[in-house]
Design a protein around this motif. Structure first.
Motif, PDB file in Angstrom:
ATOM      1  N   ILE A   3     -12.782  -1.305  -4.919  1.00 43.45           N
ATOM      2  CA  ILE A   3     -11.475  -1.562  -5.547  1.00 43.45           C
ATOM      3  C   ILE A   3     -11.328  -1.238  -6.835  1.00 43.45           C
ATOM      4  CG2 ILE A   3     -10.963  -2.999  -3.508  1.00 43.45           C
ATOM      5  CD1 ILE A   3     -10.752  -5.013  -5.676  1.00 43.45           C
TER       6      ILE A   3
ATOM      7  N   LYS B  31       0.834  -1.150   0.078  1.00 43.12           N
ATOM      8  CA  LYS B  31       0.078   0.165   0.028  1.00 43.12           C
ATOM      9  C   LYS B  31       0.826   1.292  -0.099  1.00 43.12           C
ATOM     10  CE  LYS B  31      -4.279  -1.164   1.501  1.00 43.12           C
ATOM     11  NZ  LYS B  31      -5.698  -0.478   1.698  1.00 43.12           N
TER      12      LYS B  31
ATOM     13  N   ARG C 278     -15.554  -4.993  -1.852  1.00 40.42           N
ATOM     14  CA  ARG C 278     -15.352  -5.801  -0.510  1.00 40.42           C
ATOM     15  C   ARG C 278     -16.586  -6.085   0.079  1.00 40.42           C
ATOM     16  NH1 ARG C 278     -10.532  -2.033   0.288  1.00 40.42           N
ATOM     17  NH2 ARG C 278     -11.812  -1.217   1.933  1.00 40.42           N
TER      18      ARG C 278
ATOM     19  N   ASP D 175      -8.082   1.862  -3.513  1.00 32.21           N
ATOM     20  CA  ASP D 175      -9.314   1.469  -2.451  1.00 32.21           C
ATOM     21  C   ASP D 175      -9.884   2.737  -2.107  1.00 32.21           C
ATOM     22  OD1 ASP D 175      -8.200  -1.012  -2.978  1.00 32.21           O
ATOM     23  OD2 ASP D 175      -6.987  -1.039  -1.089  1.00 32.21           O
TER      24      ASP D 175
END
Length: 193
Positions: free
Chosen positions: A156, A102, A191, A151
């Motif tokens: 996403i 990330k 998600r 994100d």
């Protein structure tokens, strides 16, 4: 009593949120632009817009994340010789295994191998008798994917490039092909938890 129940509820929601940050799963879909290459007097290498749909899972570790995916992919391309135009369609099962880091709270960098199994394929020519041919399929083929992701909440978005390492179809009806399926892939997913 009421305060105790509210505290238990808030602690339970906090535990579920912490668990969701470690493991998440959800649907994924998108489009891709792929190409095929042939030799021996053929021209073109025209790309085709394809699509994919399936599911992903993500395991977030302190420094890295691991994101396996299972996708049904439709892709292909077109090529021609002096007489005919050939359109090629491939239906595949793709299994990317992305590893990444990330970069801040929104952005991700990712790369990893992809295994592909050719489920079905068709080559159609535009001669006077429109014909379809099913080229032979081989075992799993392998490639690499690399790209970036964003994100935003539960959404996403991934933008990846795929380069093939092994050849899906080396020849068909004595025409040498290089079906390593290089493609640009744009995906979106959600998600669920």
């Amino acid at each position: 009593m009421r305060k105790t129940m509210i505290m238990v509820l808030l602690m339970g929601l906090g535990t579920m949120q912490a668990h969701a940050q470690i493991f998440s799963i959800g649907p994924k879909f998108g489009i891709s632009q792929g190409d095929i290459r042939v030799t021996n007097g053929f021209q073109g290498d025209q790309s085709k817009i394809g699509y994919h749909l399936g599911a992903f899972a993500r395991i977030n570790l302190p420094l890295l994340f691991f994101q396996p995916e299972l996708l049904y992919t439709n892709t292909g391309g077109a090529f021609r010789d002096n007489t005919f135009q050939y359109d090629v369609t491939f239906n595949r099962l793709d299994i990317p295994m992305m590893v990444g880091i990330k970069a801040g709270s929104l952005f991700r960098l990712q790369a990893g191998p992809i295994a592909t199994y050719l489920l079905d394929s068709k080559i159609t020519s535009n001669d006077t008798q429109r014909s379809s041919m099913i080229p032979p399929k081989e075992d799993f083929t392998f490639g690499l994917q690399a790209g970036i992701g964003i994100d935003i909440g539960t959404l996403i978005v991934d933008l990846k490039y795929e380069g093939g390492l092994t050849n899906a179809i080396s020849s068909h009806t004595q025409v040498a092909t290089d079906q390593r399926q290089n493609q640009v892939i744009l995906s979106m997913g959600f998600r669920l938890f």
